[in-house]
Design a protein around this motif. Structure first.
Motif, PDB file in Angstrom:
ATOM      1  N   UNK A 123      41.072  46.897  42.753  1.00  0.00           N
ATOM      2  CA  UNK A 123      42.431  47.098  42.480  1.00  0.00           C
ATOM      3  C   UNK A 123      42.730  46.138  44.017  1.00  0.00           C
ATOM      4  N   UNK A 124      42.071  47.378  45.363  1.00  0.00           N
ATOM      5  CA  UNK A 124      42.852  46.567  47.065  1.00  0.00           C
ATOM      6  C   UNK A 124      41.588  45.542  46.744  1.00  0.00           C
ATOM      7  N   UNK A 125      40.192  45.672  46.745  1.00  0.00           N
ATOM      8  CA  UNK A 125      39.328  44.383  46.384  1.00  0.00           C
ATOM      9  C   UNK A 125      40.212  43.289  45.835  1.00  0.00           C
ATOM     10  N   UNK A 126      40.505  43.564  45.189  1.00  0.00           N
ATOM     11  CA  UNK A 126      41.128  42.250  44.614  1.00  0.00           C
ATOM     12  C   UNK A 126      42.251  41.114  44.675  1.00  0.00           C
ATOM     13  N   UNK A 127      42.790  42.247  45.453  1.00  0.00           N
ATOM     14  CA  UNK A 127      44.387  42.365  46.128  1.00  0.00           C
ATOM     15  C   UNK A 127      44.100  40.964  47.960  1.00  0.00           C
ATOM     16  N   UNK A 128      43.056  41.254  48.339  1.00  0.00           N
ATOM     17  CA  UNK A 128      42.262  41.079  49.791  1.00  0.00           C
ATOM     18  C   UNK A 128      41.484  39.826  49.029  1.00  0.00           C
ATOM     19  N   UNK A 129      41.366  39.426  48.094  1.00  0.00           N
ATOM     20  CA  UNK A 129      40.138  38.614  47.957  1.00  0.00           C
ATOM     21  C   UNK A 129      40.580  37.374  48.014  1.00  0.00           C
ATOM     22  N   UNK A 130      39.794  35.958  48.062  1.00  0.00           N
ATOM     23  CA  UNK A 130      40.763  34.663  48.393  1.00  0.00           C
ATOM     24  C   UNK A 130      40.704  34.368  47.417  1.00  0.00           C
ATOM     25  N   UNK A 131      40.340  34.309  46.290  1.00  0.00           N
ATOM     26  CA  UNK A 131      39.839  33.489  44.999  1.00  0.00           C
ATOM     27  C   UNK A 131      38.722  34.378  44.091  1.00  0.00           C
ATOM     28  N   UNK A 132      39.339  35.087  43.288  1.00  0.00           N
ATOM     29  CA  UNK A 132      38.043  35.366  41.829  1.00  0.00           C
ATOM     30  C   UNK A 132      37.211  33.500  40.688  1.00  0.00           C
ATOM     31  N   UNK A 133      35.900  34.579  40.654  1.00  0.00           N
ATOM     32  CA  UNK A 133      34.652  33.587  39.723  1.00  0.00           C
ATOM     33  C   UNK A 133      34.748  34.862  38.707  1.00  0.00           C
ATOM     34  N   UNK A 134      34.663  34.491  37.453  1.00  0.00           N
ATOM     35  CA  UNK A 134      34.729  35.736  36.519  1.00  0.00           C
ATOM     36  C   UNK A 134      34.639  35.387  34.966  1.00  0.00           C
ATOM     37  N   UNK A 135      34.192  35.062  34.513  1.00  0.00           N
ATOM     38  CA  UNK A 135      34.108  35.615  32.735  1.00  0.00           C
ATOM     39  C   UNK A 135      34.841  35.922  31.641  1.00  0.00           C
ATOM     40  N   UNK A 136      35.406  37.146  32.680  1.00  0.00           N
ATOM     41  CA  UNK A 136      36.359  37.913  32.140  1.00  0.00           C
ATOM     42  C   UNK A 136      37.514  37.913  31.674  1.00  0.00           C
ATOM     43  N   UNK A 137      37.279  38.571  30.514  1.00  0.00           N
ATOM     44  CA  UNK A 137      39.235  38.110  30.283  1.00  0.00           C
ATOM     45  C   UNK A 137      39.981  39.572  30.837  1.00  0.00           C
ATOM     46  N   UNK A 138      39.940  40.284  30.975  1.00  0.00           N
ATOM     47  CA  UNK A 138      40.706  41.354  32.085  1.00  0.00           C
ATOM     48  C   UNK A 138      41.174  40.934  33.195  1.00  0.00           C
ATOM     49  N   UNK A 139      40.226  41.058  33.787  1.00  0.00           N
ATOM     50  CA  UNK A 139      40.155  40.465  35.313  1.00  0.00           C
ATOM     51  C   UNK A 139      41.051  38.429  35.810  1.00  0.00           C
ATOM     52  N   UNK A 140      40.667  37.842  34.534  1.00  0.00           N
ATOM     53  CA  UNK A 140      41.921  36.649  34.589  1.00  0.00           C
ATOM     54  C   UNK A 140      43.490  36.928  34.427  1.00  0.00           C
ATOM     55  N   UNK A 141      43.440  38.140  32.885  1.00  0.00           N
ATOM     56  CA  UNK A 141      44.855  38.811  32.943  1.00  0.00           C
ATOM     57  C   UNK A 141      45.227  39.286  34.512  1.00  0.00           C
ATOM     58  N   UNK A 142      44.718  40.054  35.252  1.00  0.00           N
ATOM     59  CA  UNK A 142      44.760  40.434  36.192  1.00  0.00           C
ATOM     60  C   UNK A 142      44.741  39.202  37.904  1.00  0.00           C
ATOM     61  N   UNK A 143      44.503  38.862  37.835  1.00  0.00           N
ATOM     62  CA  UNK A 143      44.636  37.290  38.810  1.00  0.00           C
ATOM     63  C   UNK A 143      46.061  36.270  38.636  1.00  0.00           C
ATOM     64  N   UNK A 144      45.995  36.510  36.830  1.00  0.00           N
ATOM     65  CA  UNK A 144      47.324  36.177  36.716  1.00  0.00           C
ATOM     66  C   UNK A 144      48.584  36.980  36.892  1.00  0.00           C
ATOM     67  N   UNK A 145      48.226  38.342  36.846  1.00  0.00           N
ATOM     68  CA  UNK A 145      49.736  39.056  37.746  1.00  0.00           C
ATOM     69  C   UNK A 145      49.534  38.810  39.006  1.00  0.00           C
ATOM     70  N   UNK A 146      48.623  38.780  39.867  1.00  0.00           N
ATOM     71  CA  UNK A 146      48.293  38.821  41.161  1.00  0.00           C
ATOM     72  C   UNK A 146      48.651  37.651  42.091  1.00  0.00           C
ATOM     73  N   UNK A 147      48.840  36.381  41.487  1.00  0.00           N
ATOM     74  CA  UNK A 147      48.669  35.435  41.119  1.00  0.00           C
ATOM     75  C   UNK A 147      47.598  34.688  42.225  1.00  0.00           C
ATOM     76  N   UNK A 148      46.285  35.340  41.356  1.00  0.00           N
ATOM     77  CA  UNK A 148      45.127  34.375  42.498  1.00  0.00           C
ATOM     78  C   UNK A 148      44.456  33.836  41.904  1.00  0.00           C
ATOM     79  N   UNK A 149      43.996  32.415  43.028  1.00  0.00           N
ATOM     80  CA  UNK A 149      43.254  31.505  42.184  1.00  0.00           C
ATOM     81  C   UNK A 149      42.402  31.495  41.574  1.00  0.00           C
TER      82      UNK A 149
END
Length: 283
Positions: free
Chosen positions: A187-213
């Motif tokens: 969670x801490x790594x994700x909150x600091x990341x400027x963006x995410x590249x993934x094929x994971x549905x779960x990580x998509x969900x977390x990016x949506x919650x955090x407003x993360x590109x």
């Protein structure tokens, strides 16, 4: 699994999502005469070549009870002829988990030096050496502009090593590789990341919650795409570029005021209301 279910003598089994355990639990439960309640019902990617999509459809149509999170998910079920009386609407457990973990400290942490996060694990990504090689080439091009943190699932690391691609990532000074992380560290790594590249549905969900590109590397996704999401399909296309897609999602975020995640609501996040929804449907 069938033996275990028979020994438990359950009235209802809760099957979550579309993973392998769910796929194999469904026929075992039906063979044992146990009613199925499917949590995360109604997601659709419309890609029938994907085992997860087939599992979602099978579970939704075989279940006695379906639990969706949104009007769109309910609409998909109704469009397939599933009766509204068997559908309950609950809070998204993934969102609840993340917001509970964050507590009052919701939102992203501005860190200009933080790397972008990359994760890959789906069969369609890692099983094809040509496909995976093209994705890794895209990651290397991306790292020339942005530092990256590649989180390696065990199966992904195995395939990268088998195809001779792991050493390319490890030799790149702009790329840090680690194995999967404990949830709090993730969670801490994700909150600091400027963006995410993934094929994971779960990580998509977390990016949506955090407003993360987020750039989603797959042919199709069952999740809705936000304004700062892009679907990175057609890997074989000569114009396919992770760098261009990441620049797009970062531009989309910069041009639109970020909305912080809704803070945890004691009345809404205290429980998922599955028991109440199940009782309401059963009655």
């Amino acid at each position: 699994m069938a033996d275990a279910l028979r020994s438990i003598r359950a009235d209802v089994i809760l099957l979550y999502g579309d993973l392998i355990a769910t796929h194999f639990a469904l026929p075992a439960a039906l063979a044992s005469g146990i009613r199925v309640a499917h949590i995360e019902s109604g997601y659709r990617s419309h890609d029938l070549s994907d085992l997860e999509e087939r599992t979602r459809i099978l579970c939704d149509h075989a279940a006695a009870f379906r639990f969706a999170y949104t009007d769109g998910m309910v609409g998909n079920l109704l469009a397939e002829g599933i009766g509204r009386a068997s559908i309950g609407v609950i809070l998204d457990p993934a969102r609840v988990t993340l917001l509970r973990h964050l507590g009052s400290d919701v939102g992203r942490v501005a860190d200009v030096n933080a790397p972008g996060v990359v994760t890959l694990h789906r069969d369609e990504t890692v099983h094809n050496p040509q496909h995976l090689g093209r994705v890794i080439h895209g990651i290397e091009e991306l790292s020339a502009k942005y530092p990256l943190h590649v989180i390696l699932y065990r199966r992904t690391e195995r395939h990268l090593s088998e195809y001779g691609l792991l050493k390319k990532l490890e030799a790149n000074s702009r790329i840090t590789t680690t194995s999967t992380l404990p949830y709090d560290r993730y969670v801490e790594v994700l909150r600091r990341a400027p963006f995410v590249v993934t094929d994971s549905s779960g990580l998509q969900d977390d990016c949506m919650t955090l407003g993360l590109p987020c750039v989603v590397v797959r042919q199709a996704t069952s999740r809705p795409l936000a304004h700062n999401f892009r679907l990175a399909s057609r890997v074989t296309d000569d114009r396919w570029s992770l760098l261009a897609l990441v620049d797009e999602v970062l531009g989309a975020s910069a041009n639109r005021r970020a909305e912080p995640p809704e803070p945890p609501d004691a009345s809404g996040l205290g429980r998922l209301h599955i028991a109440e929804a199940l009782a309401g449907i059963a009655s």
